[in-house]
Write an enzyme that holds these catalytic residues in place. Structure first.
Site, short mmCIF file in Angstrom:
data_model
loop_
_atom_site.label_atom_id
_atom_site.label_comp_id
_atom_site.label_asym_id
_atom_site.label_seq_id
_atom_site.Cartn_x
_atom_site.Cartn_y
_atom_site.Cartn_z
N ALA A 184 0.83 -1.20 0.00
CA ALA A 184 0.00 0.00 0.00
C ALA A 184 0.87 1.26 0.00
O ALA A 184 0.39 2.34 -0.32
CB ALA A 184 -0.90 0.00 1.23
N LYS A 185 2.15 1.10 0.34
CA LYS A 185 3.11 2.21 0.35
C LYS A 185 2.54 3.43 1.07
O LYS A 185 2.55 4.54 0.56
CB LYS A 185 3.56 2.55 -1.06
CG LYS A 185 4.25 1.37 -1.74
CD LYS A 185 4.80 1.71 -3.09
CE LYS A 185 5.47 0.52 -3.75
NZ LYS A 185 4.58 -0.56 -4.15
N ARG A 186 2.02 3.19 2.26
CA ARG A 186 1.40 4.25 3.05
C ARG A 186 2.45 5.03 3.83
O ARG A 186 3.62 4.69 3.83
CB ARG A 186 0.39 3.66 4.03
CG ARG A 186 -0.74 2.90 3.38
CD ARG A 186 -1.62 3.80 2.53
NE ARG A 186 -2.86 3.11 2.19
CZ ARG A 186 -3.31 2.94 0.96
NH1 ARG A 186 -2.64 3.39 -0.07
NH2 ARG A 186 -4.46 2.31 0.75
#
Ligand code: OMP
Length: 272
Positions: free
Chosen positions: A96-98
């Protein structure tokens, strides 16, 4: 069981470093599946059933589900529930590369760990350690921090020299020395940059590296393995998505996905 133990168990049981990326783009899944309800979930379940004895992890990328609104999120949830119930030994990494300010991160973390109940998540380091505490505090989860990405333009920021070192190496150092108090941090390094991968491995010694870029992005498998292994000849998750899940668009898509997964797992094991 915490993420790293789960990963180790699945990797040993299946003798595999391979993670199948469930990047199940609705436009690319076979047309005969696309007609029914939650087609992404139907597709994923067939891919999972065909590969569950050959992988160490699954990595759905949230983008391919979010793009389809509530049906996409329902398909992602249904996929995660299915893996957790049918194959509880296999960890799920939500790609999700949050990362944002603390209060916002709580929402991201709750979606991943509370709602989807995944075992790990990918985050970016740009906001610094203080902001990502909301992820790091989940001791039993895996927190994968982007370090040196696989894309062509990765160097624009990541290679900038700061205090005589490229930024991506400073990220690796900080994650290893300052962020990893709960021993739940790992790094993401692309297979398309084996020299940088080797440099990161020197810094983090035994830390687990998530390595995408084999397959559709053309990463060199041999160089990747030799650069990425740790001192125990472990410490890698080799992730591949399109070259496995879209190996065929016909009725045999799951069978072909199995063949590609097996081929990759065997090719890696032959190099170790
Ligand atoms: P394939 O190129 O189809 O194997 O897909 C690669 C997957 O890995 C995609 O979901 C990407 O978003 C992800 N990825 C990269 O390709 N490069 C990176 O540097 C990091 C990731 C990732 O975090 O997994």
């Amino acid at each position: 069981m915490d993420f790293q133990k789960k990963l180790e168990y699945a990797a040993n049981k299946n003798k595999s470093f391979v993670c199948v990326g469930l990047d199940s783009n609705l436009d690319l899944i076979p047309s005969f599946i696309n007609k029914g309800k939650l087609p992404q979930a139907v597709f994923n379940k067939k891919i999972v059933d065909a590969t569950a004895d050959l992988v160490c992890a699954y990595k759905p990328n949230a983008a391919f589900y979010e793009q389809n609104g509530s049906d996409g999120i329902a398909a992602l949830k249904s996929t995660c529930d299915y893996i957790r119930k049918r194959y509880p030994e296999i960890p799920i990494i939500l790609d999700a590369k949050r990362a944002d300010i603390d209060s916002t991160n709580n929402g991201y973390a709750e979606f991943a760990f509370g709602y989807l109940k995944v075992d790990a998540i990918t985050i970016h380091p740009y906001l610094g350690r203080e902001s990502v505490e909301s992820f790091l505090k989940y001791r039993e989860k895996g927190i994968f921090v982007l370090c040196r990405t696989s894309n062509q333009g990765a160097g624009e920021f990541q290679d900038l020299i700061i205090n005589k070192k490229p930024l991506y190496q400073i990220v690796a150092e900080n994650v290893a020395k300052r962020w990893n108090k709960n021993n739940n941090c790992m790094l993401v390094v692309g297979a398309t940059y084996p020299d940088e991968l080797r440099a990161v491995r020197k810094i983090v010694k035994d830390m687990i590296l998530l390595i995408p870029g084999i397959g559709a992005q053309g990463g060199d498998l041999k160089k990747t393995i030799y650069s990425g292994l740790n001192s125990k000849k472990k410490g890698m998750i080799i992730s591949s998505s399109r070259s496995i899940i879209f190996a065929s668009k016909n009725k045999d898509f799951a069978e072909k996905a199995r063949l590609e997964t097996k081929k990759l797992a065997e090719a890696i094991n032959a190099l170790i």
